[in-house]
Scaffold this motif. Structure first.
Motif, PDB file in Angstrom:
ATOM      1  N   HIS A  44       0.855  -1.190   0.000  1.00  0.00           N
ATOM      2  CA  HIS A  44       0.000   0.000   0.000  1.00  0.00           C
ATOM      3  C   HIS A  44       0.892   1.242   0.000  1.00  0.00           C
ATOM      4  N   GLU A  45       1.190   1.792  -1.175  1.00  0.00           N
ATOM      5  CA  GLU A  45       2.008   3.008  -1.260  1.00  0.00           C
ATOM      6  C   GLU A  45       1.119   4.234  -1.049  1.00  0.00           C
ATOM      7  N   PRO A  46       1.653   5.286  -0.413  1.00  0.00           N
ATOM      8  CA  PRO A  46       0.860   6.482  -0.121  1.00  0.00           C
ATOM      9  C   PRO A  46       0.224   7.097  -1.364  1.00  0.00           C
ATOM     10  N   GLU A  47      -0.951   7.635  -1.157  1.00  0.00           N
ATOM     11  CA  GLU A  47      -1.796   8.129  -2.236  1.00  0.00           C
ATOM     12  C   GLU A  47      -1.156   9.172  -3.145  1.00  0.00           C
ATOM     13  N   PHE A  48      -0.330  10.052  -2.628  1.00  0.00           N
ATOM     14  CA  PHE A  48       0.122  11.169  -3.441  1.00  0.00           C
ATOM     15  C   PHE A  48       1.550  11.043  -3.965  1.00  0.00           C
ATOM     16  N   LEU A  49       2.083   9.842  -4.017  1.00  0.00           N
ATOM     17  CA  LEU A  49       3.398   9.624  -4.619  1.00  0.00           C
ATOM     18  C   LEU A  49       3.229   9.171  -6.071  1.00  0.00           C
ATOM     19  N   PRO A  50       4.286   9.269  -6.892  1.00  0.00           N
ATOM     20  CA  PRO A  50       4.158   8.860  -8.299  1.00  0.00           C
ATOM     21  C   PRO A  50       3.923   7.358  -8.471  1.00  0.00           C
ATOM     22  N   TYR A  51       4.143   6.580  -7.448  1.00  0.00           N
ATOM     23  CA  TYR A  51       3.905   5.134  -7.503  1.00  0.00           C
ATOM     24  C   TYR A  51       2.853   4.743  -6.467  1.00  0.00           C
ATOM     25  N   ALA A  52       1.847   5.600  -6.319  1.00  0.00           N
ATOM     26  CA  ALA A  52       0.790   5.409  -5.325  1.00  0.00           C
ATOM     27  C   ALA A  52      -0.099   4.216  -5.660  1.00  0.00           C
ATOM     28  N   GLY A  53      -0.738   3.706  -4.633  1.00  0.00           N
ATOM     29  CA  GLY A  53      -1.762   2.687  -4.822  1.00  0.00           C
ATOM     30  C   GLY A  53      -1.407   1.360  -4.199  1.00  0.00           C
ATOM     31  N   ASP A  54      -2.281   0.406  -4.433  1.00  0.00           N
ATOM     32  CA  ASP A  54      -2.101  -0.954  -3.936  1.00  0.00           C
ATOM     33  C   ASP A  54      -1.536  -1.817  -5.056  1.00  0.00           C
ATOM     34  N   TRP A  55      -0.453  -2.484  -4.766  1.00  0.00           N
ATOM     35  CA  TRP A  55       0.257  -3.329  -5.724  1.00  0.00           C
ATOM     36  C   TRP A  55       0.154  -4.763  -5.211  1.00  0.00           C
ATOM     37  N   SER A  56      -0.515  -5.635  -5.957  1.00  0.00           N
ATOM     38  CA  SER A  56      -0.834  -6.985  -5.472  1.00  0.00           C
ATOM     39  C   SER A  56      -0.158  -8.070  -6.291  1.00  0.00           C
ATOM     40  N   GLY A  57       0.442  -9.048  -5.598  1.00  0.00           N
ATOM     41  CA  GLY A  57       1.062 -10.191  -6.262  1.00  0.00           C
ATOM     42  C   GLY A  57       2.460  -9.873  -6.756  1.00  0.00           C
ATOM     43  N   TYR A  58       3.161 -10.927  -7.181  1.00  0.00           N
ATOM     44  CA  TYR A  58       4.554 -10.777  -7.623  1.00  0.00           C
ATOM     45  C   TYR A  58       4.690  -9.876  -8.846  1.00  0.00           C
ATOM     46  N   ASN A 135       8.020  14.554  -3.581  1.00  0.00           N
ATOM     47  CA  ASN A 135       7.421  15.041  -4.825  1.00  0.00           C
ATOM     48  C   ASN A 135       8.130  16.273  -5.361  1.00  0.00           C
ATOM     49  N   GLU A 136       8.591  17.146  -4.475  1.00  0.00           N
ATOM     50  CA  GLU A 136       9.328  18.336  -4.907  1.00  0.00           C
ATOM     51  C   GLU A 136      10.618  17.933  -5.621  1.00  0.00           C
ATOM     52  N   VAL A 137      11.362  17.004  -5.050  1.00  0.00           N
ATOM     53  CA  VAL A 137      12.616  16.550  -5.652  1.00  0.00           C
ATOM     54  C   VAL A 137      12.348  15.841  -6.978  1.00  0.00           C
ATOM     55  N   LEU A 138      11.261  15.072  -7.045  1.00  0.00           N
ATOM     56  CA  LEU A 138      10.926  14.339  -8.272  1.00  0.00           C
ATOM     57  C   LEU A 138      10.192  15.201  -9.297  1.00  0.00           C
ATOM     58  N   LYS A 139       9.848  16.437  -8.901  1.00  0.00           N
ATOM     59  CA  LYS A 139       9.070  17.334  -9.769  1.00  0.00           C
ATOM     60  C   LYS A 139       7.754  16.659 -10.184  1.00  0.00           C
ATOM     61  N   PHE A 140       7.139  16.015  -9.209  1.00  0.00           N
ATOM     62  CA  PHE A 140       5.876  15.312  -9.423  1.00  0.00           C
ATOM     63  C   PHE A 140       4.762  16.085  -8.737  1.00  0.00           C
ATOM     64  N   THR A 141       3.681  16.353  -9.480  1.00  0.00           N
ATOM     65  CA  THR A 141       2.522  17.025  -8.921  1.00  0.00           C
ATOM     66  C   THR A 141       1.392  16.007  -8.807  1.00  0.00           C
ATOM     67  N   PRO A 142       1.050  15.642  -7.575  1.00  0.00           N
ATOM     68  CA  PRO A 142      -0.028  14.650  -7.409  1.00  0.00           C
ATOM     69  C   PRO A 142      -1.367  15.229  -7.818  1.00  0.00           C
ATOM     70  N   ARG A 143      -2.207  14.366  -8.354  1.00  0.00           N
ATOM     71  CA  ARG A 143      -3.557  14.767  -8.722  1.00  0.00           C
ATOM     72  C   ARG A 143      -4.460  14.502  -7.529  1.00  0.00           C
TER      73      ARG A 143
END
Length: 148
Positions: A44-58, A135-143
């Motif tokens: 369960h990655e945090p919602e506002f990162l560029p790799y956010a969400g639930d990642w299931s299985g190998y 996000n600032e370092v990655l220059k990523f703007t979360p939606r």
């Protein structure tokens, strides 16, 4: 270090080694992944990162690591502290990340809650100290999700 702490540190070391090995081989090696993570792993990655969400299985875990590898040139953990029982492992450390595009370094506290099943990690919930800095370092703007 007592045997409980040694068990926790061994699992943590193998977890980070599996991730690094997978990233270094562009996903060609997942033997280590299967020795640490349950087939039904969910991260369960945090919602506002560029790799956010639930990642299931190998397969999705590998996609998560590949996605993270696009953003981070390297990752290092230090000052690891952990506790474990038959069902849970709690991890706290200092995490240092080097952004792939800019070379900027982030060093901040990091914690992770891991649920275990049959000695394998079946669920992982990471807690980054400052996602805004990431996000600032990655220059990523979360939606933002619609709040209505």
């Amino acid at each position: 270090m007592n045997t409980v702490q040694m068990k926790a540190m061994d699992l943590i070391e193998r977890m980070f080694q599996a991730e690094l090995q997978y990233m270094q081989t562009d996903g060609q090696t997942n033997r280590e992944m299967k020795s640490v993570f349950h087939p039904e792993i969910v991260v369960h990655e945090p919602e506002f990162l560029p790799y956010a969400g639930d990642w299931s299985g190998y397969t999705e875990l590998g996609k998560l690591w590949s996605t993270m590898n696009k953003y981070w040139k390297s990752m290092k953990v230090e000052n690891v502290k952990a506790t474990i029982d038959e069902e849970f492992l709690f991890l706290n450390c200092t995490l240092s990340l080097v952004a792939r595009d800019s070379g900027q370094i982030i060093t901040q506290p990091f914690s992770e809650y891991l649920r275990l099943q049959n000695g394998l990690i079946v669920e992982a919930t990471p807690f980054y100290f400052d996602t805004a800095q990431i996000n600032e370092v990655l220059k990523f703007t979360p939606r933002r999700k619609d709040m209505s």
